[in-house]
Scaffold this active site. Structure first.
Site, short mmCIF file in Angstrom:
data_model
loop_
_atom_site.label_atom_id
_atom_site.label_comp_id
_atom_site.label_asym_id
_atom_site.label_seq_id
_atom_site.Cartn_x
_atom_site.Cartn_y
_atom_site.Cartn_z
N SER A 127 9.54 5.19 -10.64
CA SER A 127 8.80 6.41 -10.36
C SER A 127 9.14 7.50 -11.38
CB SER A 127 9.08 6.86 -8.91
OG SER A 127 8.15 7.82 -8.48
N ASP A 142 0.71 1.15 -3.10
CA ASP A 142 1.49 2.36 -3.38
C ASP A 142 0.57 3.56 -3.20
OD1 ASP A 142 2.87 4.51 -4.57
OD2 ASP A 142 3.89 3.17 -5.96
N HIS A 179 5.72 1.74 -2.60
CA HIS A 179 6.56 2.49 -3.54
C HIS A 179 8.06 2.37 -3.22
CE1 HIS A 179 6.49 5.50 -6.78
NE2 HIS A 179 7.42 6.19 -6.15
#
Length: 277
Positions: A146, A222, A255
């Site tokens: 991320s 995600d 995620h």
């Protein structure tokens, strides 16, 4: 350096340290996993892992399961914190700015510029410390998740001579054009968007003259992918430039660290191939 903790893990050692960092002008924490090969006096290559928003050095270490594979491959893992921290370090009281959200840039704007020099810390100060005090070679690769995926790709693209390979899980590839990046960059770097571009992976790849292998995994469930991540933007540039680049869209994954734990072995083996581990 001051040792915080030391734990035996898959024949090696997982150690946490704190030290006074000159780049960030504060105490920083990092962890290092030393595989069993180092116990016989051998030096091993290093994978640097950069974590995402709200994380510190412990999230990856405790959730990803990377030590088992690193032990097999003879690879050290270095896991820094995601930002400067301390009572005198500027903060914003929100998850996507301030402490826990350093974005791996060198801030130029008040009140951030004194401590938020994470680019210099990751690129220069921390590797120098690791190579001086631990049984590692100067062969290194970099990965992250991320915000940390943004950091890993950006740092590798800016310093292709320093890293053998880079990879990322659900990275922010185009921070100059998405809300997370716009929020952080406007605070850390000011309102002049041209100052943001040296930290934007899409911009860096577009104008890069030296290539290194890149691997990205992205879950198709995600919730951040459409607005914040947009890996297809980087893939489009990579295809046009015939970059050694792989984007895997993983069906059903989100995620979370369940996603990272599912594919971390493939990433470590990818890096081992390029590190000669």
């Amino acid at each position: 350096m001051e040792l915080i903790s030391s734990n035996r893990s898959f024949g090696g050692w997982h150690k946490r340290y704190k030290h006074q960092a000159s780049s960030t002008s504060c105490e920083m924490t990092f962890a290092v996993y030393l595989p069993p090969q180092t116990a016989q006096g051998g030096k091993v290559p290093v994978l640097y892992w950069l974590s995402g928003l709200t994380c510190n050095d412990e999230n990856f270490a405790t959730k990803a399961g990377a030590q088992r594979v690193a032990a097999q491959l003879g690879m050290a893992l270095v896991m820094p914190d995601t930002s400067p921290r301390g009572s005198d370090v500027a903060d914003a009281g929100r998850y996507d700015l301030g402490q826990g959200a350093g974005f791996y840039v060198n801030a130029t704007e008040a009140p951030w510029q004194r401590h938020y020099q994470m680019y210099d810390y990751i690129v220069s100060e921390l590797p120098a410390l690791i190579e001086a005090h631990f049984p590692v070679t100067n062969r290194k690769s970099i990965s992250g998740h991320s915000m940390g995926g943004h950091g890993a790709l950006m740092i590798a693209l800016k310093n292709p001579q320093a890293y053998r390979s880079a990879s990322a899980f659900a990275p922010i590839v185009n921070p100059a054009q998405v809300p997370w990046g716009e929020t952080a960059f406007s605070e850390y770097l000011g309102d002049d968007r041209s100052a943001w571009l040296p930290y934007d992976s899409c911009h860096l790849m577009q104008y890069a003259t030296q290539m290194l292998p890149l691997l990205i995994d992205q879950g198709d469930q995600d919730s951040f992918m459409p607005q914040q991540l947009q890996p297809e933007a980087l893939e489009k540039i990579a295809l046009a430039k015939q970059w050694p680049f792989t984007l895997n869209i993983q069906p059903g994954y989100d995620h979370s660290y369940y996603f990272i734990a599912s594919f971390i072995e493939a990433h470590l083996r990818f890096h081992a191939d390029h590190l000669g581990a």
